[in-house]
Scaffold this motif. Sequence first.
Motif, mmCIF file in Angstrom:
data_model
loop_
_atom_site.group_PDB
_atom_site.id
_atom_site.type_symbol
_atom_site.label_atom_id
_atom_site.label_comp_id
_atom_site.label_asym_id
_atom_site.label_seq_id
_atom_site.Cartn_x
_atom_site.Cartn_y
_atom_site.Cartn_z
ATOM 1 N N ASN A 154 0.835 -1.197 0.000
ATOM 2 C CA ASN A 154 0.000 0.000 0.000
ATOM 3 C C ASN A 154 0.875 1.253 0.000
ATOM 4 O O ASN A 154 1.947 1.271 0.583
ATOM 5 C CB ASN A 154 -0.917 0.001 1.229
ATOM 6 C CG ASN A 154 -2.012 1.037 1.130
ATOM 7 O OD1 ASN A 154 -2.320 1.547 0.050
ATOM 8 N ND2 ASN A 154 -2.621 1.358 2.258
ATOM 9 N N ARG A 155 0.376 2.274 -0.688
ATOM 10 C CA ARG A 155 1.038 3.591 -0.790
ATOM 11 C C ARG A 155 2.410 3.482 -1.463
ATOM 12 O O ARG A 155 3.412 4.021 -0.986
ATOM 13 C CB ARG A 155 1.132 4.244 0.588
ATOM 14 C CG ARG A 155 -0.236 4.415 1.264
ATOM 15 C CD ARG A 155 -0.167 5.225 2.539
ATOM 16 N NE ARG A 155 -1.487 5.300 3.145
ATOM 17 C CZ ARG A 155 -1.902 4.546 4.156
ATOM 18 N NH1 ARG A 155 -1.073 3.669 4.704
ATOM 19 N NH2 ARG A 155 -3.113 4.668 4.643
ATOM 20 N N PRO A 182 -1.004 5.954 -3.562
ATOM 21 C CA PRO A 182 -1.642 6.736 -2.492
ATOM 22 C C PRO A 182 -3.092 7.121 -2.763
ATOM 23 O O PRO A 182 -3.884 7.239 -1.836
ATOM 24 C CB PRO A 182 -0.739 7.965 -2.398
ATOM 25 C CG PRO A 182 0.608 7.465 -2.808
ATOM 26 C CD PRO A 182 0.338 6.460 -3.887
ATOM 27 N N GLY A 183 -3.496 7.305 -4.003
ATOM 28 C CA GLY A 183 -4.871 7.723 -4.276
ATOM 29 C C GLY A 183 -5.832 6.596 -4.574
ATOM 30 O O GLY A 183 -7.007 6.842 -4.853
ATOM 31 N N ASP A 184 -5.343 5.355 -4.513
ATOM 32 C CA ASP A 184 -6.206 4.230 -4.893
ATOM 33 C C ASP A 184 -7.262 3.884 -3.848
ATOM 34 O O ASP A 184 -8.317 3.343 -4.191
ATOM 35 C CB ASP A 184 -5.353 2.986 -5.160
ATOM 36 C CG ASP A 184 -4.550 3.098 -6.457
ATOM 37 O OD1 ASP A 184 -4.951 3.901 -7.327
ATOM 38 O OD2 ASP A 184 -3.527 2.401 -6.584
ATOM 39 N N PRO A 186 -8.884 6.082 -1.273
ATOM 40 C CA PRO A 186 -9.142 7.319 -0.519
ATOM 41 C C PRO A 186 -10.100 7.078 0.639
ATOM 42 O O PRO A 186 -11.016 6.252 0.543
ATOM 43 C CB PRO A 186 -9.775 8.235 -1.580
ATOM 44 C CG PRO A 186 -10.381 7.293 -2.567
ATOM 45 C CD PRO A 186 -9.483 6.098 -2.606
ATOM 46 N N PRO A 187 -9.908 7.786 1.751
ATOM 47 C CA PRO A 187 -10.821 7.629 2.904
ATOM 48 C C PRO A 187 -12.152 8.321 2.623
ATOM 49 O O PRO A 187 -12.275 9.532 2.739
ATOM 50 C CB PRO A 187 -10.062 8.308 4.050
ATOM 51 C CG PRO A 187 -9.183 9.316 3.353
ATOM 52 C CD PRO A 187 -8.838 8.760 2.013
ATOM 53 N N MET A 188 -13.178 7.529 2.297
ATOM 54 C CA MET A 188 -14.469 8.114 1.899
ATOM 55 C C MET A 188 -15.620 7.625 2.764
ATOM 56 O O MET A 188 -16.776 7.847 2.460
ATOM 57 C CB MET A 188 -14.768 7.762 0.440
ATOM 58 C CG MET A 188 -13.752 8.312 -0.552
ATOM 59 S SD MET A 188 -14.120 7.813 -2.262
ATOM 60 C CE MET A 188 -13.880 6.043 -2.154
ATOM 61 N N ARG A 212 -16.402 2.123 -4.734
ATOM 62 C CA ARG A 212 -15.145 2.680 -5.236
ATOM 63 C C ARG A 212 -13.931 1.925 -4.701
ATOM 64 O O ARG A 212 -12.924 1.780 -5.406
ATOM 65 C CB ARG A 212 -15.070 4.162 -4.872
ATOM 66 C CG ARG A 212 -16.056 5.006 -5.669
ATOM 67 C CD ARG A 212 -16.139 6.434 -5.168
ATOM 68 N NE ARG A 212 -17.105 7.199 -5.943
ATOM 69 C CZ ARG A 212 -17.520 8.424 -5.623
ATOM 70 N NH1 ARG A 212 -17.044 9.023 -4.537
ATOM 71 N NH2 ARG A 212 -18.395 9.047 -6.397
#
Length: 521
Positions: A154-155, A182-184, A186-188, A212
């Motif tokens: 990750n990241r 990093p953008g795969d 996102p905290p949503m 997503r």
Amino acid sequence: MSVVPRLVVAAPSSGHGKNAVSIGLVAAFRKRGLDVAGFKVGPDHVDAGYLGVAAEGRPGRNLDARLVGPERVAPLFAHGASGAEIALVQGTMGLYDSVVGPSEVESTAAVATALRSPVVLVVDVSAMGQSVAALVHGFRSYDELLWLGGVILNRVASPRHEQLLGEALDDIGVPVFGTLRPGDLPPMFPARSSGLVPALTGDPELTRAVRRLGEGITDRVDLDGLLGLARSAPPLAVEPWSPGAPTPVGPWSPGAPVARPDRPVVALAGTPRGCYGYAETAELLAAAGAEVVPVDPLRDEVLPPGAAALVVGAGLPEAYGEQLSANRRLREAVAELARAGRPVLAEGAGLLWLAREWDGRPMCGVLDAAGVTRDSVVLGYREATAATESLVAPRGAVRSGYKQHRAVLTPRAGERPAWSWPGGTPEGYVWSGGYGSQLALHWAGAPEIAARLVAAAVAAARRDVAGSGAAARTPAPAAGAPAPTGFGPAGQRTSAPAGSRPAGLSVAAAGEAGRRPGGPA
């Protein structure tokens, strides 16, 4: 014997992204048309609820060796994964960590070993290069019984970074099943303080976030490779846990003026999507002979028709105190149920809902107590001893429970406390027909709770019917005299004698005129 393909998703510690990866994997496999079962190690209701949303049909379940006993972890898994095409277990904290108990029993690694499941380690590599090999090698070598099947990185910063990491892990023979930028992920997600509400109400924000995450995982992770790893897990030689066959509740007069007393209606706090608690609660109640009907404390204004009992699990979030207070009609219905001596069982924030007030807002008034929300969090397991015979345990029984709350109740306990434990003062409330505590229990660890509650509901209904028959044979009282307590032929509650109230109930719940500002329950 269970042969379901399975994976355990873990991490070196919290913060590496295993929660998002786990939920995304369940969503990605489900998008492929697979029947997926999701599990969470530990007591957390929210993560299990989100896994259930991603699975689209199967409830997320918890595997907590402290709450249910180590011997029940594999049977509960086999029960929840029955018929699934793949099962995914989301770990907690670091792979070998345990909150307070022995890591060889309660950690994610212990669960993986009990399930004979391969582990996929999610590693945040934002600040490392070749050292990832040393870290992963250490986790693989620490426990010879653990099956570390591969990693998801990750990241990852760049293609060059990805290449360097891949070469380092290739040197030690550890497969890389995915690399996430990093953008795969996102905290949503909705605010965690929302608890299970987004999952149980079909919140579109949560639904979009899960979708997503699934799309991000599909783009960056080798799902075929992971599915092959999951399918390589050997058969699990364990008998699935079962809530039991429906339990007969005894003979009943067909003329009794209540709805289906042979199968009492138990209102379970939640929605048709699930309950504010562990999934096994509803299954155990049904097996004990109840007709389980959801009631949403935030939206429903009445209890289900013919409700003979109410159960509120510990997953009801504290952040919704204002909404609980605003639902006046349901508050009054709950108070009436308690006043009638019907079983009411509430855990966590459900106990605060039963209080006279919470943060100055009126609540159900079943208990003469007031709740106040504080800044600090009470968190952790408790080995509790039942201080009073109640719906959940005989006096002196020891139960493992979990506490996570900010709000506290004053008094902390009623005249008949529910629990005591070393280093703490007595806690919780027991009254005629009722039980309330901020201690959360997993009913699979004490399945007799459901049978006790259903038996209490049937006994209360029988008392009501007996009282109705006696009332029908009794001459009408003289003008001005108080009417006897009971149910009339149509099921309406008659007025209670002035000043009477069941032990443990507040003034409001007992139906006395006026209010007093405080005092012990």
